[in-house]
Design a protein around this motif. Sequence first.
Motif, PDB file in Angstrom:
ATOM      1  N   ARG A 197       0.851  -1.184   0.000  1.00 42.57           N
ATOM      2  CA  ARG A 197       0.000   0.000   0.000  1.00 42.57           C
ATOM      3  C   ARG A 197       0.891   1.240   0.000  1.00 42.57           C
ATOM      4  N   THR A 198       0.276   2.397  -0.105  1.00 44.23           N
ATOM      5  CA  THR A 198       0.997   3.658   0.010  1.00 44.23           C
ATOM      6  C   THR A 198       1.077   4.034   1.483  1.00 44.23           C
ATOM      7  N   ASP A 199       2.264   4.228   1.956  1.00 46.76           N
ATOM      8  CA  ASP A 199       2.446   4.551   3.371  1.00 46.76           C
ATOM      9  C   ASP A 199       1.778   5.883   3.683  1.00 46.76           C
ATOM     10  N   GLY A 203       4.151   8.466   1.938  1.00 49.13           N
ATOM     11  CA  GLY A 203       3.671   8.336   0.567  1.00 49.13           C
ATOM     12  C   GLY A 203       4.389   7.277  -0.238  1.00 49.13           C
ATOM     13  N   ASN A 204       5.336   6.566   0.317  1.00 41.08           N
ATOM     14  CA  ASN A 204       6.061   5.523  -0.411  1.00 41.08           C
ATOM     15  C   ASN A 204       5.286   4.208  -0.395  1.00 41.08           C
ATOM     16  N   ARG A 205       5.631   3.373  -1.369  1.00 44.38           N
ATOM     17  CA  ARG A 205       5.030   2.028  -1.415  1.00 44.38           C
ATOM     18  C   ARG A 205       5.641   1.198  -0.288  1.00 44.38           C
TER      19      ARG A 205
END
Length: 310
Positions: A197-199, A203-205
């Motif tokens: 998911r997007t953290d 915002g990172n994977r």
Amino acid sequence: MKVIVLSGREAKSRTFNLGTWSKALVGLCVLGLPVGAFLLGANLPAQETDLFDARTTNAWHKALRKQQSDVADAEQEAKEQLTALTLKLGEMQARLTRLDALGERLVSIAKLDKGEFQFGTMPAMGGPDAIAEVGELPYQPPEFVSVLNGLAHQIDDRQSQLDTLEALMSRRKLDDDMFLAGRPIKKGWMSSRYGYRTDPFNGNRAWHGGVDFAGKKGADVVAVAAGVVTWADNRYGYGQMVEINHGNGYKTRYGHNSQLKVKLGDIVKKGETVALMGSSGRSTGPHVHFEVYKNGRPVNPATYIRRTGR
């Protein structure tokens, strides 16, 4: 009448002439001796054989009355014992009926094979009879004793079956309680799934090793299966976290709680509240982070969330 008297020493004899009265007196004496002897002999045996006097007779009557009283008491005691045995027999029959009804009900509830637990019928048994020795007759108890013994044996058999059934049902109940199924909340919704998911912070994977359920702060967080608490404290990234070992290699984790309701070593039941929903640790809002581990490795909780209880 002449009477001649001889003298033994001098061999002399003397002669007496008896008159009429003398002769009568001598005759009377001669006849009276046998009669007197007869009467005396008749009276002596009667006195010697008269063994039962009034005291002896009274003693015998008293002993007879005592024996009659003892017989009456024995008859009354026998009647009382028979009444008690009859009541006991009725009580045992009622108990057996209740045991049979309970056993059949439990078999129905547990959805077991009715052929495995046959309540209401005599238990199967057998074996060769012991051969008696020649001339030896086996003991035959009274009929009511045989009935009581038979009922006692049936009750013991039913009790044994119920014990086995109880153990089986307890084992099945334990298996059901330890079966992972359902959601770790009573109210709320799934806010993040298992996998990449997007953290939400950078915002990172990133990999998400559990499932998030959002809800109201302070809402109940419940155990999805019975087990033993192996962690109940703060943990990096999880905030206030509870970990439960369910056996068979399964563990579950409940993170980001505002308050813990259990402590290390507690035994929890399925559906028991273990914490209150919060936002402790690395969290953006009130929710519970739910993880499932199998043999030390995280697995997708969705498989167990969609399960229905046994």
